[in-house]
Design an enzyme around this catalytic site. Structure first.
Site, PDB file in Angstrom:
ATOM      1  N   ASP A  13     -15.598   7.135  72.521  1.00 31.92           N
ATOM      2  CA  ASP A  13     -14.490   6.536  73.263  1.00 31.92           C
ATOM      3  C   ASP A  13     -15.022   5.593  74.334  1.00 31.92           C
ATOM      4  O   ASP A  13     -16.117   5.801  74.860  1.00 31.92           O
ATOM      5  CB  ASP A  13     -13.659   7.667  73.901  1.00 31.92           C
ATOM      6  CG  ASP A  13     -12.263   7.203  74.280  1.00 31.92           C
ATOM      7  OD1 ASP A  13     -11.893   6.063  73.931  1.00 31.92           O
ATOM      8  OD2 ASP A  13     -11.547   7.973  74.937  1.00 31.92           O
ATOM      9  N   GLY A  14     -14.231   4.573  74.642  1.00 35.07           N
ATOM     10  CA  GLY A  14     -14.574   3.687  75.760  1.00 35.07           C
ATOM     11  C   GLY A  14     -14.986   2.276  75.378  1.00 35.07           C
ATOM     12  O   GLY A  14     -15.384   1.502  76.255  1.00 35.07           O
ATOM     13  N   ARG A  26     -11.369  -6.738  73.667  1.00 36.72           N
ATOM     14  CA  ARG A  26     -11.642  -5.337  73.292  1.00 36.72           C
ATOM     15  C   ARG A  26     -12.556  -5.228  72.065  1.00 36.72           C
ATOM     16  O   ARG A  26     -13.419  -4.365  71.983  1.00 36.72           O
ATOM     17  CB  ARG A  26     -10.320  -4.621  72.971  1.00 36.72           C
ATOM     18  CG  ARG A  26      -9.435  -4.344  74.177  1.00 36.72           C
ATOM     19  CD  ARG A  26      -8.126  -3.699  73.735  1.00 36.72           C
ATOM     20  NE  ARG A  26      -8.363  -2.507  72.931  1.00 36.72           N
ATOM     21  CZ  ARG A  26      -8.643  -1.312  73.425  1.00 36.72           C
ATOM     22  NH1 ARG A  26      -8.717  -1.148  74.727  1.00 36.72           N
ATOM     23  NH2 ARG A  26      -8.844  -0.288  72.635  1.00 36.72           N
ATOM     24  N   HIS A  30     -15.972  -2.840  70.368  1.00 37.63           N
ATOM     25  CA  HIS A  30     -16.146  -2.168  69.070  1.00 37.63           C
ATOM     26  C   HIS A  30     -17.422  -2.660  68.375  1.00 37.63           C
ATOM     27  O   HIS A  30     -18.146  -1.892  67.756  1.00 37.63           O
ATOM     28  CB  HIS A  30     -14.934  -2.408  68.160  1.00 37.63           C
ATOM     29  CG  HIS A  30     -13.661  -1.813  68.700  1.00 37.63           C
ATOM     30  ND1 HIS A  30     -13.604  -0.538  69.219  1.00 37.63           N
ATOM     31  CD2 HIS A  30     -12.402  -2.314  68.801  1.00 37.63           C
ATOM     32  CE1 HIS A  30     -12.359  -0.287  69.615  1.00 37.63           C
ATOM     33  NE2 HIS A  30     -11.614  -1.352  69.381  1.00 37.63           N
ATOM     34  N   SER A  59      -8.933   7.422  63.870  1.00 33.72           N
ATOM     35  CA  SER A  59      -8.050   8.589  63.769  1.00 33.72           C
ATOM     36  C   SER A  59      -6.751   8.208  63.061  1.00 33.72           C
ATOM     37  O   SER A  59      -6.430   7.022  62.918  1.00 33.72           O
ATOM     38  CB  SER A  59      -7.743   9.134  65.160  1.00 33.72           C
ATOM     39  OG  SER A  59      -6.784   8.310  65.798  1.00 33.72           O
ATOM     40  N   LEU A 125     -30.732  13.499  57.068  1.00 37.93           N
ATOM     41  CA  LEU A 125     -29.523  13.619  57.900  1.00 37.93           C
ATOM     42  C   LEU A 125     -28.322  13.311  57.017  1.00 37.93           C
ATOM     43  O   LEU A 125     -28.405  12.448  56.149  1.00 37.93           O
ATOM     44  CB  LEU A 125     -29.568  12.601  59.051  1.00 37.93           C
ATOM     45  CG  LEU A 125     -28.325  12.550  59.943  1.00 37.93           C
ATOM     46  CD1 LEU A 125     -28.310  13.730  60.917  1.00 37.93           C
ATOM     47  CD2 LEU A 125     -28.257  11.244  60.746  1.00 37.93           C
ATOM     48  N   ARG A 181     -10.568  15.721  76.290  1.00 34.61           N
ATOM     49  CA  ARG A 181      -9.675  16.301  75.284  1.00 34.61           C
ATOM     50  C   ARG A 181     -10.278  16.133  73.904  1.00 34.61           C
ATOM     51  O   ARG A 181     -11.214  15.347  73.707  1.00 34.61           O
ATOM     52  CB  ARG A 181      -8.278  15.675  75.356  1.00 34.61           C
ATOM     53  CG  ARG A 181      -8.275  14.176  75.338  1.00 34.61           C
ATOM     54  CD  ARG A 181      -6.842  13.620  75.314  1.00 34.61           C
ATOM     55  NE  ARG A 181      -6.848  12.181  75.486  1.00 34.61           N
ATOM     56  CZ  ARG A 181      -6.580  11.551  76.616  1.00 34.61           C
ATOM     57  NH1 ARG A 181      -6.247  12.205  77.692  1.00 34.61           N
ATOM     58  NH2 ARG A 181      -6.641  10.220  76.674  1.00 34.61           N
TER      59      ARG A 181
HETATM   60  C1  FPP Z   1     -12.561   4.238  70.950  1.00 31.19           C
HETATM   61  O1  FPP Z   1     -12.647   3.267  71.938  1.00 31.19           O
HETATM   62  C2  FPP Z   1     -13.137   3.803  69.716  1.00 31.19           C
HETATM   63  C3  FPP Z   1     -12.469   3.639  68.533  1.00 31.19           C
HETATM   64  C4  FPP Z   1     -11.038   3.886  68.358  1.00 31.19           C
HETATM   65  C5  FPP Z   1     -13.149   3.177  67.340  1.00 31.19           C
HETATM   66  C6  FPP Z   1     -14.558   3.655  67.170  1.00 31.19           C
HETATM   67  C7  FPP Z   1     -15.288   2.562  66.513  1.00 31.19           C
HETATM   68  C8  FPP Z   1     -16.568   2.227  66.737  1.00 31.19           C
HETATM   69  C9  FPP Z   1     -17.469   2.990  67.609  1.00 31.19           C
HETATM   70  C10 FPP Z   1     -17.161   1.040  66.117  1.00 31.19           C
HETATM   71  C11 FPP Z   1     -17.045   0.968  64.651  1.00 31.19           C
HETATM   72  C12 FPP Z   1     -17.732   2.048  63.966  1.00 31.19           C
HETATM   73  C13 FPP Z   1     -18.436   1.874  62.852  1.00 31.19           C
HETATM   74  C14 FPP Z   1     -19.033   3.024  62.160  1.00 31.19           C
HETATM   75  C15 FPP Z   1     -18.670   0.549  62.283  1.00 31.19           C
HETATM   76  P1  FPP Z   1     -11.310   2.725  72.582  1.00 31.19           P
HETATM   77  O2  FPP Z   1     -10.967   1.454  71.914  1.00 31.19           O
HETATM   78  O3  FPP Z   1     -10.246   3.784  72.520  1.00 31.19           O
HETATM   79  O4  FPP Z   1     -11.767   2.499  74.052  1.00 31.19           O
HETATM   80  P2  FPP Z   1     -10.848   2.572  75.358  1.00 31.19           P
HETATM   81  O5  FPP Z   1     -10.445   4.010  75.527  1.00 31.19           O
HETATM   82  O6  FPP Z   1     -11.773   2.109  76.446  1.00 31.19           O
HETATM   83  O7  FPP Z   1      -9.693   1.651  75.132  1.00 31.19           O
END
Ligand code: FPP
Length: 227
Positions: A13-14, A26, A30, A59, A125, A181
């Site tokens: 997250d983040g 944003r 990612h 999710s 792994l 959470r």
């Molecule tokens: C949460 O950050 C992150 C996600 C919803 C997506 C997770 C994706 C990645 C780590 C990159 C892609 C992964 C792969 C395997 C290619 P957020 O957007 O909720 O951050 P925020 O809470 O600061 O808004």
């Protein structure tokens, strides 16, 4: 020597905040987050204890994000798989997923299957990406299968029908980004997981902090309901 860190699961997250803090879009967060996924996967593959690394990449609730961001995440995943296949092969990492892939495009599903096929013999792994995954949905689907099977209805039999059961219980569950959470992630498999919440935003997370968490985990006293 402490507890064994066999299965580590991470809620990444983040990314959005990391980008906003820098005046970036944003999606740049990612993008950087995907690089951390690669770095940590390689790191975990060289760790003597870790057998499974499960990462929450998308999710069942993430579809609610703006279409542009969802589309970007799909493209990012496709590009990541294409680009990193050699990394997985070189480091002998088996790629797996949990979650309902039916909502993804045919092209992306095909790429995911190719990645699984080409890495399925590797044993250093297993990296599991949770994609369109939600734990309550997983448990409900398992319950339906258990009822249809006519087997005894208890925890042991229900577990056999969970998609995540093949990867075993989670030892360490980490969430980056400061929230405390579980957000519907691996609820069954985390029944006795040791929880770690760090304010570090996912793009800033790395092997050093990961190792510090494992060290702290080794010192924790796991009782599994005993005394
Ligand atoms: C949460 O950050 C992150 C996600 C919803 C997506 C997770 C994706 C990645 C780590 C990159 C892609 C992964 C792969 C395997 C290619 P957020 O957007 O909720 O951050 P925020 O809470 O600061 O808004």
């Amino acid at each position: 020597m402490g507890n064994i860190a066999r299965h580590i699961a991470i809620i990444m997250d983040g990314n959005g905040r990391w980008a906003s803090e820098r005046g970036l879009k944003r999606v740049k967060g990612h993008e950087r987050g995907a690089e951390v996924v690669r770095t940590l996967t390689v790191h975990a593959s060289n760790h003597p204890e870790i057998e499974v690394l499960t990462l929450y990449a998308f999710s069942t609730e993430n579809w609610k994000r703006p279409k542009m961001e969802v589309d970007f995440l799909m493209r990012l995943l496709g590009n990541y798989l294409k680009k990193e296949l050699p990394t997985y092969v070189k480091n002998e990492v088996r790629f797996e997923t949990i979650g309902d892939l039916s909502r993804f495009s045919d092209a992306l599903r095909e790429q995911i299957e190719t990645m699984k096929r080409q890495t399925r013999h590797f044993k250093k792994l297993t990296q599991v990406l949770a994609l369109n995954y939600g734990s309550q949905d997983e448990i409900a689907r398992a319950a339906r299968k258990l009822c249809d099977s006519g087997e005894k209805i208890d925890a042991e039999h229900l577990e056999k029908h969970l998609e995540s059961a093949q990867f075993g219980p989670v030892d360490i569950l980490i969430r980056t980004g400061g929230e405390q959470r579980l957000s519907n992630f691996l609820l069954w498999q985390s029944a006795y997981a040791e929880l770690f919440f760090t304010p570090t935003l996912w793009p800033d997370f790395g092997p050093e902090e990961f190792e510090r968490i494992i060290e702290e985990y080794k010192r924790r006293h796991r009782r599994f309901g005993g005394i």
